[in-house]
Design a protein around this motif. Structure first.
Motif, PDB file in Angstrom:
ATOM      1  N   TRP A   1       0.851  -1.183   0.000  1.00 11.49           N
ATOM      2  CA  TRP A   1       0.000   0.000   0.000  1.00 11.49           C
ATOM      3  C   TRP A   1       0.896   1.245   0.000  1.00 11.49           C
ATOM      4  N   ALA A   2       0.276   2.393  -0.193  1.00 11.06           N
ATOM      5  CA  ALA A   2       1.029   3.648  -0.307  1.00 11.06           C
ATOM      6  C   ALA A   2       0.994   4.438   0.997  1.00 11.06           C
ATOM      7  N   VAL A   3       1.595   5.619   0.970  1.00 10.92           N
ATOM      8  CA  VAL A   3       1.582   6.734   1.924  1.00 10.92           C
ATOM      9  C   VAL A   3       2.287   6.483   3.258  1.00 10.92           C
ATOM     10  N   ASP A   4       2.400   5.252   3.734  1.00 14.58           N
ATOM     11  CA  ASP A   4       3.027   5.011   5.031  1.00 14.58           C
ATOM     12  C   ASP A   4       4.537   4.845   4.881  1.00 14.58           C
ATOM     13  N   TYR A   5       5.273   5.170   5.934  1.00  9.90           N
ATOM     14  CA  TYR A   5       6.719   5.326   5.845  1.00  9.90           C
ATOM     15  C   TYR A   5       7.379   4.955   7.161  1.00  9.90           C
ATOM     16  N   ALA A   6       8.716   4.783   7.076  1.00  6.36           N
ATOM     17  CA  ALA A   6       9.554   4.592   8.258  1.00  6.36           C
ATOM     18  C   ALA A   6      10.583   5.712   8.313  1.00  6.36           C
ATOM     19  N   LEU A   7      10.893   6.157   9.517  1.00  7.90           N
ATOM     20  CA  LEU A   7      11.981   7.110   9.741  1.00  7.90           C
ATOM     21  C   LEU A   7      13.187   6.353  10.299  1.00  7.90           C
ATOM     22  N   LEU A   8      14.355   6.580   9.690  1.00 13.08           N
ATOM     23  CA  LEU A   8      15.576   5.889  10.085  1.00 13.08           C
ATOM     24  C   LEU A   8      16.616   6.896  10.569  1.00 13.08           C
ATOM     25  N   ASP A   9      17.468   6.454  11.493  1.00 11.21           N
ATOM     26  CA  ASP A   9      18.542   7.324  11.966  1.00 11.21           C
ATOM     27  C   ASP A   9      19.773   7.164  11.068  1.00 11.21           C
ATOM     28  N   GLU A  10      20.877   7.813  11.467  1.00  9.17           N
ATOM     29  CA  GLU A  10      22.070   7.791  10.626  1.00  9.17           C
ATOM     30  C   GLU A  10      22.699   6.412  10.518  1.00  9.17           C
ATOM     31  N   HIS A  11      22.303   5.493  11.381  1.00 10.16           N
ATOM     32  CA  HIS A  11      22.813   4.120  11.324  1.00 10.16           C
ATOM     33  C   HIS A  11      21.874   3.188  10.558  1.00 10.16           C
ATOM     34  N   GLY A  12      20.781   3.732  10.034  1.00  6.58           N
ATOM     35  CA  GLY A  12      19.812   2.902   9.320  1.00  6.58           C
ATOM     36  C   GLY A  12      18.852   2.160  10.223  1.00  6.58           C
ATOM     37  N   LEU A  13      18.769   2.593  11.473  1.00 13.80           N
ATOM     38  CA  LEU A  13      17.881   1.936  12.436  1.00 13.80           C
ATOM     39  C   LEU A  13      16.567   2.707  12.541  1.00 13.80           C
ATOM     40  N   LEU A  14      15.494   1.990  12.842  1.00  9.70           N
ATOM     41  CA  LEU A  14      14.191   2.623  12.972  1.00  9.70           C
ATOM     42  C   LEU A  14      14.176   3.588  14.149  1.00  9.70           C
ATOM     43  N   LEU A  15      13.670   4.798  13.894  1.00  6.21           N
ATOM     44  CA  LEU A  15      13.511   5.780  14.968  1.00  6.21           C
ATOM     45  C   LEU A  15      12.188   5.620  15.689  1.00  6.21           C
ATOM     46  N   ASP A  16      11.221   5.043  15.027  1.00  8.65           N
ATOM     47  CA  ASP A  16       9.854   4.937  15.563  1.00  8.65           C
ATOM     48  C   ASP A  16       9.194   3.771  14.864  1.00  8.65           C
ATOM     49  N   GLY A  17       8.006   3.380  15.349  1.00 11.06           N
ATOM     50  CA  GLY A  17       7.228   2.400  14.625  1.00 11.06           C
ATOM     51  C   GLY A  17       6.686   2.993  13.326  1.00 11.06           C
ATOM     52  N   VAL A  18       6.193   2.137  12.466  1.00 13.81           N
ATOM     53  CA  VAL A  18       5.581   2.584  11.212  1.00 13.81           C
ATOM     54  C   VAL A  18       4.096   2.787  11.466  1.00 13.81           C
ATOM     55  N   HIS A  19       3.675   4.031  11.423  1.00 13.27           N
ATOM     56  CA  HIS A  19       2.300   4.368  11.730  1.00 13.27           C
ATOM     57  C   HIS A  19       1.346   3.929  10.614  1.00 13.27           C
ATOM     58  N   HIS A  20       0.165   3.538  10.995  1.00 10.68           N
ATOM     59  CA  HIS A  20      -0.895   3.101  10.078  1.00 10.68           C
ATOM     60  C   HIS A  20      -1.638   4.333   9.582  1.00 10.68           C
ATOM     61  N   TYR A  21      -1.960   4.342   8.287  1.00 11.59           N
ATOM     62  CA  TYR A  21      -2.642   5.524   7.736  1.00 11.59           C
ATOM     63  C   TYR A  21      -4.011   5.773   8.347  1.00 11.59           C
ATOM     64  N   ARG A  22      -4.602   4.774   8.988  1.00 12.97           N
ATOM     65  CA  ARG A  22      -5.892   4.979   9.655  1.00 12.97           C
ATOM     66  C   ARG A  22      -5.736   5.492  11.089  1.00 12.97           C
ATOM     67  N   ASP A  23      -4.512   5.722  11.521  1.00 19.22           N
ATOM     68  CA  ASP A  23      -4.269   6.304  12.838  1.00 19.22           C
ATOM     69  C   ASP A  23      -4.927   7.681  12.906  1.00 19.22           C
ATOM     70  N   ALA A  24      -5.600   7.951  14.001  1.00 19.40           N
ATOM     71  CA  ALA A  24      -6.355   9.198  14.142  1.00 19.40           C
ATOM     72  C   ALA A  24      -5.460  10.419  14.323  1.00 19.40           C
ATOM     73  N   ARG A  25      -4.142  10.230  14.344  1.00 19.16           N
ATOM     74  CA  ARG A  25      -3.242  11.365  14.600  1.00 19.16           C
ATOM     75  C   ARG A  25      -3.342  12.450  13.536  1.00 19.16           C
ATOM     76  N   THR A  26      -3.827  12.111  12.338  1.00 11.75           N
ATOM     77  CA  THR A  26      -3.894  13.110  11.269  1.00 11.75           C
ATOM     78  C   THR A  26      -5.193  13.903  11.278  1.00 11.75           C
ATOM     79  N   THR A  27      -6.084  13.635  12.219  1.00 10.67           N
ATOM     80  CA  THR A  27      -7.360  14.354  12.263  1.00 10.67           C
ATOM     81  C   THR A  27      -7.122  15.863  12.342  1.00 10.67           C
ATOM     82  N   GLY A  28      -7.691  16.590  11.413  1.00  2.57           N
ATOM     83  CA  GLY A  28      -7.589  18.048  11.408  1.00  2.57           C
ATOM     84  C   GLY A  28      -6.315  18.607  10.823  1.00  2.57           C
ATOM     85  N   VAL A  29      -5.317  17.754  10.557  1.00  3.39           N
ATOM     86  CA  VAL A  29      -4.023  18.261  10.088  1.00  3.39           C
ATOM     87  C   VAL A  29      -4.135  18.861   8.691  1.00  3.39           C
TER      88      VAL A  29
END
Length: 494
Positions: free
Chosen positions: A81-109
């Motif tokens: 699927w599209a739009v979802d992503y991972a953030l990596l640090d300078e060592h190529g390690l995950l900085l955070d989990g991969v958020h789901h596009y249905r996560d309510a965090r984008t409400t109103g953004v």
């Protein structure tokens, strides 16, 4: 293995399941064997919703080990699927989990963003449909949730790009997925400096963009040794699953459109250039990259998601989808309708049947009481919505559409495809079901020189059977008018 035979592995990740499949190309035909299937879905954590990417990686490795037992594998590639992503640090390690596009965090953004960057300006820069979960809005939500995380991140990888990195050790972003982010300029085929500056996003966060069919590298030595993949190349297919599915549409000639039918319905046409016009903006159409430099001008509408969630709520007696469709066949075609793109249907929940019923109450329609009536309501509504978008595509391009190719899981739903033929007047050609896998595998085979350049659809037509549906019943004008009144969706959402 004979010199005229090649083997390729497709890793296809959908919102509810994933597959690892082996494709064998010989004598201009493709055979596909699904080696491993596994579930997928959102994982709730402290009020947020995430993808279990490490669990997916474990399942992918299992599938690759099965593939390696068949002998030499020419290539492997991932789509999702599209739009979802991972953030990596300078060592190529995950900085955070991969958020789901249905996560309510984008409400109103989305509304907040467009107080400073007007919608017409953002559309002119990207040509992308306005959806609240686009990557651009997710990044703003991410920074609000974890201040400073974007400055700490060294790179952003879309989900298939992350898995290609884990397979090969190289960080790149494939074009079809990059084009969905609302951070990409389809005219220049690169990241949009205009949007990145307006949103105060660091350009260095985004890797090099590569075209579908690009060889990323070889499977890294450790994985190759363990999985039996020595000398196997990692090739980026069209990593957006819809782009892979469209690549496998068995179309010929002009006047055709496609419907990639699954959890989402993607209705569109293939063009040689992006179509970024006031009319395309008014209808909220999206311009996403396809294979061989094409553009997929399409509309992303709610698909079978509503029924998937309804079935989940009815699981006390585990009706199969086949049972639901058979029951819906017996329901009269004059029942209530919903706007499948109404925001109330976006979030997951066992109350989805109640949401459908409440929508009908709110719009002064008869309330569907049985699961058969609810199923028919959703299918009728999806068919009318598909027909509506086809009309919009004709208006924007100035080209008539006489044939609709339906690919993906929904191509198996005879009732839905007949309803679409009736609502649109188009000849509906259903199949192939496994279009995403097929497109993924054949783009890899083309990159390996195993089929001629531009020959993907020739191989699909030689390999796959389809089913044709023609209009049998004309939908009454008053029913079309009722559906049009439900959402009045012809303009960009405010």
């Amino acid at each position: 293995m004979s010199a005229d035979v090649s083997r390729h592995v497709a890793i296809d990740l959908g919102a509810s399941s994933g597959r690892v499949a082996l494709g064998t190309v010989q004598a201009g035909k493709l055979t596909v064997d699904v080696l491993h299937r596994f579930p997928n879905g959102g994982v709730p954590v402290q009020g947020g919703l995430y993808w279990d990417v490490l669990g997916l990686w474990r399942e992918i490795l299992h599938g690759l080990k099965l593939a390696g037992s068949y002998g030499h594998i020419d290539s492997v590639g991932v789509d999702s699927w599209a739009v979802d992503y991972a953030l990596l640090d300078e060592h190529g390690l995950l900085l955070d989990g991969v958020h789901h596009y249905r996560d309510a965090r984008t409400t109103g953004v989305m509304d907040d963003v467009h107080r400073t960057l007007l919608k017409d300006a953002m559309y002119d820069a990207t040509g992308i449909q306005f959806l609240p979960f686009n990557t651009a809005y997710q990044l703003i939500a991410h920074e609000r949730q974890a201040p400073g995380i974007l400055s700490r991140a060294h790179s952003l990888l879309m989900v298939p790009d992350l898995l290609h990195y884990w397979l090969s050790g190289r960080q790149v972003t494939e074009q079809t997925n990059a084009s969905t982010t609302q951070l990409y300029d389809p005219r220049l085929a690169t990241w949009s400096r205009r949007v990145l500056d307006a949103l105060d996003l660091p350009e260095g966060l985004l890797p090099e963009v590569i075209a579908p069919g690009t060889v990323i590298g070889e499977v890294s030595p450790g994985i190759a040794l363990e999985m039996g993949l020595k000398g196997t190349r990692v090739i980026a297919p069209a990593t957006h699953d819809t782009a892979s599915a469209v690549a496998a549409v068995p179309a010929q000639g002009p006047h055709w459109a496609y419907l990639s039918s699954g959890t989402w319905s993607l209705v569109g046409v293939e063009t040689l250039e992006p179509v970024i016009t006031p009319a395309a903006l008014r209808f909220n159409l999206t311009n996403e990259a396809g294979v061989h430099g094409t553009t997929r001008l399409l509309k992303n509408i709610m698909g079978l998601w509503i029924l998937q969630e309804c079935r989940r709520s009815w699981s006390f007696n585990t009706p199969t989808f086949e049972m639901l469709y058979a029951e819906a066949e017996g329901v009269p075609p004059s029942g209530p309708l919903i706007d499948p793109d109404d925001p109330r249907f976006l979030a997951p929940g066992l109350d989805m049947p109640a949401r459908v019923q409440q929508y009908c109450r709110d719009t002064d329609q008869a309330v569907p009481e049985s699961r058969a009536a609810i199923t028919r309501c959703v299918l009728d509504s999806l068919a009318l919505r598909t027909a509506e978008v086809l009309t919009q595509l004709e208006a924007v391009t100035g080209n008539s559409i006489s044939t609709l190719h339906v690919v993906g899981g929904g191509s198996q739903i005879r009732l839905l495809n007949q309803l679409i033929a009736d609502a649109s007047g188009c000849t509906v050609i259903a199949g192939p079901v496994e279009a995403t896998l097929i497109g993924n595998l054949l783009v890899q085979a083309e990159a390996c020189g195993r089929i001629p350049q531009g020959g993907v659809r020739d191989v699909v037509r030689a390999s796959e059977a389809v089913l044709t549906h023609r209009q049998q019943t004309v939908v009454p004008a008053e029913r079309r008018a009722l559906f049009a009144r439900l959402g009045e969706r012809a303009t960009v959402p405010s």
